[in-house]
Design an enzyme around this catalytic site. Sequence first.
Site, PDB file in Angstrom:
ATOM      1  N   ASP A  25       0.869  -1.167   0.000  1.00 23.59           N
ATOM      2  CA  ASP A  25       0.000   0.000   0.000  1.00 23.59           C
ATOM      3  C   ASP A  25       0.909   1.222   0.000  1.00 23.59           C
ATOM      4  O   ASP A  25       1.499   1.561   1.023  1.00 23.59           O
ATOM      5  CB  ASP A  25      -0.896  -0.036   1.256  1.00 23.59           C
ATOM      6  CG  ASP A  25      -1.762   1.210   1.399  1.00 23.59           C
ATOM      7  OD1 ASP A  25      -1.704   2.094   0.517  1.00 23.59           O
ATOM      8  OD2 ASP A  25      -2.493   1.300   2.411  1.00 23.59           O
ATOM      9  N   LYS A  86       3.168  11.244  -3.421  1.00 29.37           N
ATOM     10  CA  LYS A  86       2.120  10.583  -4.200  1.00 29.37           C
ATOM     11  C   LYS A  86       1.270  11.596  -4.970  1.00 29.37           C
ATOM     12  O   LYS A  86       0.771  11.310  -6.049  1.00 29.37           O
ATOM     13  CB  LYS A  86       1.244   9.762  -3.258  1.00 29.37           C
ATOM     14  CG  LYS A  86       0.268   8.826  -3.936  1.00 29.37           C
ATOM     15  CD  LYS A  86      -0.394   7.941  -2.897  1.00 29.37           C
ATOM     16  CE  LYS A  86      -1.433   7.023  -3.511  1.00 29.37           C
ATOM     17  NZ  LYS A  86      -2.039   6.165  -2.485  1.00 29.37           N
ATOM     18  N   GLU A 183      -7.112   0.665  -4.557  1.00 27.35           N
ATOM     19  CA  GLU A 183      -7.079   0.515  -3.098  1.00 27.35           C
ATOM     20  C   GLU A 183      -8.400  -0.001  -2.503  1.00 27.35           C
ATOM     21  O   GLU A 183      -8.377  -0.944  -1.704  1.00 27.35           O
ATOM     22  CB  GLU A 183      -6.671   1.845  -2.456  1.00 27.35           C
ATOM     23  CG  GLU A 183      -5.199   2.146  -2.670  1.00 27.35           C
ATOM     24  CD  GLU A 183      -4.855   3.617  -2.524  1.00 27.35           C
ATOM     25  OE1 GLU A 183      -5.728   4.403  -2.117  1.00 27.35           O
ATOM     26  OE2 GLU A 183      -3.699   3.978  -2.822  1.00 27.35           O
ATOM     27  N   ASP A 205     -12.983   5.160   1.818  1.00 28.25           N
ATOM     28  CA  ASP A 205     -11.548   5.243   2.124  1.00 28.25           C
ATOM     29  C   ASP A 205     -11.133   6.696   2.337  1.00 28.25           C
ATOM     30  O   ASP A 205     -10.946   7.449   1.380  1.00 28.25           O
ATOM     31  CB  ASP A 205     -10.760   4.620   0.966  1.00 28.25           C
ATOM     32  CG  ASP A 205      -9.249   4.676   1.185  1.00 28.25           C
ATOM     33  OD1 ASP A 205      -8.794   5.327   2.159  1.00 28.25           O
ATOM     34  OD2 ASP A 205      -8.520   4.075   0.381  1.00 28.25           O
TER      35      ASP A 205
END
Lengths: 620, 176
Positions: A25, A86, A183, A205
């Site tokens: 992850d 990211k 994800e 999420d």
Amino acid sequence: MTLFQISEPDESPLPHATRRAVGIDLGTTNSLVATVRNGSPVVLPDLEGRTLLPSVVRYGEHRVDVGHTALARATEDPGNTIASVKRLMGRGIRDLADDRRYPYRLVEGEGMVRLATRSGIKSPVEVSAEILRALRQRAEGSLGGAIDGAVVTVPAYFDDAQRQATKDAAKLAGLPVLRLLNEPTAAAIAYGLDNAAEGTYAVFDLGGGTFDISILRLSRGVFEVLATNGDSALGGDDFDHRVFCWAIEAAGLPPLEGADARRLLTRSCEAKEMLTGHDAAPIAATLSDGTRIDLTLTAETFTAMTRTLVAKTLVPVKRALHDAKLAPADIKGVVLVGGATRMPQIRRAVAEFFGQPPLTNLNPDEVVAVGAAIQANKLVGNREHDDDWLLLDVIPLSLGIETMGGLAEKIVPRNSTIPVVRAQDFTTFKDGQTAMALHVVQGEREKVADCRSLARFELRGIPPMVAGAARIRVSFDVDADGLLSVSAQEQTTGVEASIVVKPSYGLSDAEIARMLEESFAHAADDAGARALAETRVEAERIAGATESALAADGDLLDGEERAMIDRALAAVRTAVAGDDRSTLSAAIDALNEATAGFAARRMNRSVARVLSGRRVDALG
Amino acid sequence: MFDFTRNHFELFGLPARFRLDAAALERAYRELQRDVHPDRYAGAADHEKRLALQGSARVNEAYRTLKDPVARAEYLLQLSGIDATAETDTRMRADFLMRQLERREGADDARAGHDESALAAILADVQRESGQLLADLESVLDGDDREAARMRVRELRFLAKLGDDLRDMQLAELDR
């Protein structure tokens, strides 16, 4: 490189070896690595027992720090400490118009923004590779050898360029990537298997800096993503920031800077976390000028000040349900992912919207890595009993081409199940036109200017014809990772001129090769020995798979074909014992070549079995 | 891999007609995907990966087409040499067009007055008419009246577009 993966569900293709597979992850704030050990997923800790690796990289005077050490130095060396990289993946400077301020210096680079550090100009791909390398080393130490395959997760909303950048980073970190996985899908895998759940689920999420919602259908062992949506600028950090602003106002302080701001932000974050289990939390700090802050934040005040943030999460939720043509009541369960979903007001809002309490029995920080590990374990070939499930994923954004007037013509609509191949015909608009410029775009808007530009290329050599006579077939090809290639071909005359493009925000192969060389040059281990070892693993794998295939379906071959495969197999076995990597590679290639026809026949047989219904019960 | 020349119905081992055993399609789709999906070939040789990719994409395309009744009807017509998707063909029954025009106007009024229940009522109405057309389609298409089938397919496409627009309006109200 396994040649034959077709096997009856109750027969293991490789009984002798368990391959080292990991799920990663790669998060905005934290990253994790997990594996499946003795049939159970486990998150791998570092030497000090910590599972979360802060996604922070610091370029020091003589070394590169990753994780906790880098984070600890962030305050004193912000310009060389890269956090939240990211957000920069696959992004140009113009894309970063969210006005988020970065403490490090960004410079324009070809295709993607670059970071100016004391170690030179770095691409976000290189920075992410440092994080992935740290996780790879952690996993290798824990599993006792080189990783055979990795599944790396990406936000469901990542576009083609961002996915490509992530894949490039993994390649650079020396990780064999089997698959990029959304994800929320990974989270559903973790829950779906552990709880044997069936029905339509929502995955909510809320990470440190991003929010994703996915609607998934789980049935008879198949995961299907019905819709995805999200907000790339909404996360737990925003809640910290609200507390921070409240504290400044409540204490009557002027705007804070540097170390003071950082200290108060840390206290704000701690207070937020404490309020998950308590009705009130203290915020106490002494500033550099001696000013003392001593506040108490109640859960009630915290809930009130973050109400708009909580409400903001529900907009993408409604949009995703709309896309899936579902109502909240159609959702059988809601999976929570991300540390920020521990906040009681989030759980209450989710419960209220869906009319049921969310699922919380797995650790929301770990659930994505766990799901990725389960998927990696399957893809690498370590299949367990009752493990014959399949993941069907969709593309998050529509793909299309620019047409006259700057309009985007959608060729592959969003939420199409991948892999997908879709073609559309276009024509020339001028007499005698011999070339056509093609502009590939991604997004939902009508105007090209509002979509993301992925690539431009030209089709030349169209025979001169009157306007509208040529037929140019443009083919979009999206693979199981959600990565796109596009080709164009003139149909009427049979003249073929097809081009495969990479997204303009991806790195060129030459660039990746250069980075790989650099990283090898700096690596302590001997690249040559490593490459030989990896080739040996590959050789063992392919030889083992061939043997299993021969045992199962050897009757498909005539004597001569069988002899050829046996010869190629023996050559691989001999080369494995030697030290020459190129001989070994050549032997592997020859075996691949020799078994190509066999593989196709096995697949045919397998499909025929399915059609005749013979396997239906066995798979049930 | 498998025979790419087979049509969508043959691929799933289903009879080529409009009336569909949805459960059988679903079952055949999953079984085929289990065998051809690239995940089965994650570590395979490149040419095998390519075959798996093409096969899996083909299965997805066939499934998408057969699952959706209007796409299935278009496909059946196409198999018998009739193109119901040609943009140049705009013939439609006058009373049908009139009804849609009135609905558009009704939707515009509802939107102007933020009347969510009126929007929902028009959408329900559109869905009702679509349901009727689909029922008709089954009898005319499996009864071999292709011209009548072509007309209904076009009208269903029209209604689908109107339905999408109405749902977008509903979403805009949600966000308001």
